[in-house]
Design a protein around this motif. Sequence first.
Motif, mmCIF file in Angstrom:
data_model
loop_
_atom_site.group_PDB
_atom_site.id
_atom_site.type_symbol
_atom_site.label_atom_id
_atom_site.label_comp_id
_atom_site.label_asym_id
_atom_site.label_seq_id
_atom_site.Cartn_x
_atom_site.Cartn_y
_atom_site.Cartn_z
ATOM 1 N N ARG A 1 -22.481 -19.698 24.427
ATOM 2 C CA ARG A 1 -22.852 -20.464 25.621
ATOM 3 C C ARG A 1 -21.978 -20.061 26.800
ATOM 4 N NH1 ARG A 1 -21.327 -24.606 28.318
ATOM 5 N NH2 ARG A 1 -19.915 -25.667 26.940
ATOM 6 N N GLU A 2 -20.691 -19.941 26.552
ATOM 7 C CA GLU A 2 -19.759 -19.550 27.609
ATOM 8 C C GLU A 2 -20.043 -18.118 28.077
ATOM 9 O OE1 GLU A 2 -14.954 -19.253 28.404
ATOM 10 O OE2 GLU A 2 -15.675 -20.316 26.634
ATOM 11 N N ILE A 3 -20.349 -17.229 27.138
ATOM 12 C CA ILE A 3 -20.674 -15.844 27.499
ATOM 13 C C ILE A 3 -21.922 -15.810 28.373
ATOM 14 C CG2 ILE A 3 -21.455 -13.610 26.605
ATOM 15 C CD1 ILE A 3 -19.651 -14.169 24.135
ATOM 16 N N ASN A 4 -22.944 -16.561 27.993
ATOM 17 C CA ASN A 4 -24.182 -16.589 28.775
ATOM 18 C C ASN A 4 -23.945 -17.092 30.193
ATOM 19 O OD1 ASN A 4 -25.713 -15.583 26.672
ATOM 20 N ND2 ASN A 4 -26.376 -17.598 25.970
ATOM 21 N N GLU A 5 -23.190 -18.170 30.322
ATOM 22 C CA GLU A 5 -22.910 -18.725 31.650
ATOM 23 C C GLU A 5 -22.067 -17.765 32.485
ATOM 24 O OE1 GLU A 5 -21.172 -22.592 31.187
ATOM 25 O OE2 GLU A 5 -22.960 -23.398 30.204
ATOM 26 N N ALA A 6 -21.047 -17.182 31.879
ATOM 27 C CA ALA A 6 -20.185 -16.251 32.606
ATOM 28 C C ALA A 6 -20.949 -14.996 33.007
ATOM 29 C CB ALA A 6 -18.965 -15.889 31.760
ATOM 30 N N THR A 7 -21.838 -14.533 32.140
ATOM 31 C CA THR A 7 -22.661 -13.364 32.453
ATOM 32 C C THR A 7 -23.574 -13.660 33.628
ATOM 33 O OG1 THR A 7 -22.599 -12.588 30.165
ATOM 34 C CG2 THR A 7 -24.407 -11.777 31.540
ATOM 35 N N ARG A 8 -24.242 -14.783 33.586
ATOM 36 C CA ARG A 8 -25.124 -15.183 34.687
ATOM 37 C C ARG A 8 -24.352 -15.276 36.000
ATOM 38 N NH1 ARG A 8 -26.157 -20.576 33.746
ATOM 39 N NH2 ARG A 8 -24.361 -20.909 35.068
ATOM 40 N N ASP A 9 -23.194 -15.910 35.967
ATOM 41 C CA ASP A 9 -22.395 -16.061 37.182
ATOM 42 C C ASP A 9 -21.882 -14.721 37.693
ATOM 43 O OD1 ASP A 9 -22.861 -18.775 37.007
ATOM 44 O OD2 ASP A 9 -20.873 -19.253 36.199
ATOM 45 N N PHE A 10 -21.480 -13.843 36.780
ATOM 46 C CA PHE A 10 -21.010 -12.517 37.184
ATOM 47 C C PHE A 10 -22.134 -11.751 37.873
ATOM 48 C CE2 PHE A 10 -20.640 -7.962 36.454
ATOM 49 C CZ PHE A 10 -19.381 -7.708 36.968
ATOM 50 N N ILE A 11 -23.312 -11.752 37.259
ATOM 51 C CA ILE A 11 -24.444 -11.022 37.831
ATOM 52 C C ILE A 11 -24.809 -11.578 39.203
ATOM 53 C CG2 ILE A 11 -26.920 -10.545 37.562
ATOM 54 C CD1 ILE A 11 -26.342 -10.383 34.504
ATOM 55 N N GLU A 12 -24.823 -12.872 39.327
ATOM 56 C CA GLU A 12 -25.143 -13.483 40.622
ATOM 57 C C GLU A 12 -24.110 -13.103 41.676
ATOM 58 O OE1 GLU A 12 -25.265 -17.924 42.405
ATOM 59 O OE2 GLU A 12 -26.478 -17.585 40.597
ATOM 60 N N GLU A 13 -22.854 -13.169 41.316
ATOM 61 C CA GLU A 13 -21.776 -12.862 42.263
ATOM 62 C C GLU A 13 -21.820 -11.393 42.697
ATOM 63 O OE1 GLU A 13 -18.323 -14.073 44.447
ATOM 64 O OE2 GLU A 13 -19.567 -15.318 43.144
ATOM 65 N N VAL A 14 -21.946 -10.490 41.753
ATOM 66 C CA VAL A 14 -21.914 -9.065 42.082
ATOM 67 C C VAL A 14 -23.184 -8.654 42.833
ATOM 68 C CG1 VAL A 14 -22.857 -8.053 39.947
ATOM 69 C CG2 VAL A 14 -21.108 -6.846 41.205
ATOM 70 N N THR A 15 -24.286 -9.311 42.566
ATOM 71 C CA THR A 15 -25.544 -8.988 43.240
ATOM 72 C C THR A 15 -25.447 -9.188 44.743
ATOM 73 O OG1 THR A 15 -26.853 -9.515 41.289
ATOM 74 C CG2 THR A 15 -27.999 -9.591 43.404
ATOM 75 N N PHE A 16 -24.735 -10.194 45.166
ATOM 76 C CA PHE A 16 -24.669 -10.517 46.591
ATOM 77 C C PHE A 16 -23.347 -10.117 47.245
ATOM 78 C CE2 PHE A 16 -27.882 -13.305 44.760
ATOM 79 C CZ PHE A 16 -28.954 -12.946 45.547
ATOM 80 N N ALA A 17 -22.513 -9.400 46.512
ATOM 81 C CA ALA A 17 -21.224 -8.956 47.054
ATOM 82 C C ALA A 17 -21.396 -7.669 47.857
ATOM 83 C CB ALA A 17 -20.234 -8.724 45.913
ATOM 84 N N THR A 18 -20.492 -7.466 48.776
ATOM 85 C CA THR A 18 -20.475 -6.203 49.514
ATOM 86 C C THR A 18 -19.845 -5.124 48.636
ATOM 87 O OG1 THR A 18 -18.273 -6.548 50.441
ATOM 88 C CG2 THR A 18 -20.152 -7.457 51.695
ATOM 89 N N ALA A 19 -20.053 -3.896 49.019
ATOM 90 C CA ALA A 19 -19.436 -2.791 48.276
ATOM 91 C C ALA A 19 -17.917 -2.941 48.260
ATOM 92 C CB ALA A 19 -19.844 -1.449 48.873
ATOM 93 N N ALA A 20 -17.347 -3.329 49.377
ATOM 94 C CA ALA A 20 -15.889 -3.505 49.449
ATOM 95 C C ALA A 20 -15.425 -4.590 48.479
ATOM 96 C CB ALA A 20 -15.465 -3.837 50.871
ATOM 97 N N GLU A 21 -16.159 -5.687 48.403
ATOM 98 C CA GLU A 21 -15.794 -6.765 47.480
ATOM 99 C C GLU A 21 -15.931 -6.314 46.028
ATOM 100 O OE1 GLU A 21 -17.172 -10.572 50.236
ATOM 101 O OE2 GLU A 21 -18.655 -9.571 48.975
ATOM 102 N N ILE A 22 -16.982 -5.586 45.730
ATOM 103 C CA ILE A 22 -17.185 -5.091 44.365
ATOM 104 C C ILE A 22 -16.057 -4.156 43.966
ATOM 105 C CG2 ILE A 22 -18.654 -3.639 42.914
ATOM 106 C CD1 ILE A 22 -21.059 -4.759 44.587
ATOM 107 N N LEU A 23 -15.734 -3.221 44.843
ATOM 108 C CA LEU A 23 -14.678 -2.254 44.529
ATOM 109 C C LEU A 23 -13.325 -2.925 44.397
ATOM 110 C CD1 LEU A 23 -15.868 0.704 46.727
ATOM 111 C CD2 LEU A 23 -15.990 0.487 44.237
ATOM 112 N N ALA A 24 -13.045 -3.896 45.235
ATOM 113 C CA ALA A 24 -11.777 -4.623 45.132
ATOM 114 C C ALA A 24 -11.689 -5.328 43.776
ATOM 115 C CB ALA A 24 -11.644 -5.620 46.278
ATOM 116 N N MET A 25 -12.788 -5.953 43.364
ATOM 117 C CA MET A 25 -12.816 -6.633 42.072
ATOM 118 C C MET A 25 -12.599 -5.641 40.936
ATOM 119 S SD MET A 25 -15.078 -6.978 39.236
ATOM 120 C CE MET A 25 -16.656 -6.498 39.909
#
Length: 104
Positions: free
Chosen positions: A15-39
Amino acid sequence: MARRLSRAIDSADSREINEATRDFIEEVTFATAAEILAMLREILAEDWMALPPWARNLAYRLACLQRPDDPRLLREAAADLLCFGPDWDAFAEELKERAAELEQ
């Protein structure tokens, strides 16, 4: 989100993996290239295996789509793909070739 995903995978709680995966995908989808690379650079410097290959591939892919003319980024993404081959070796070679073309 990347750290949360890493912790969830370590916990093996589906359950935790599913939620964290969903949140990661949502966050990275709308992040800028600079934010992605920094992460990526921050979390991978702390623990090179902190993110699963699919998460790294997705993050680099989204960054490359935002910066298709950045040879340094293309090479960085290619190098990361080569670490988890051979499935992605052909894609890595394409990225390296594109980076070389951009620098000509």
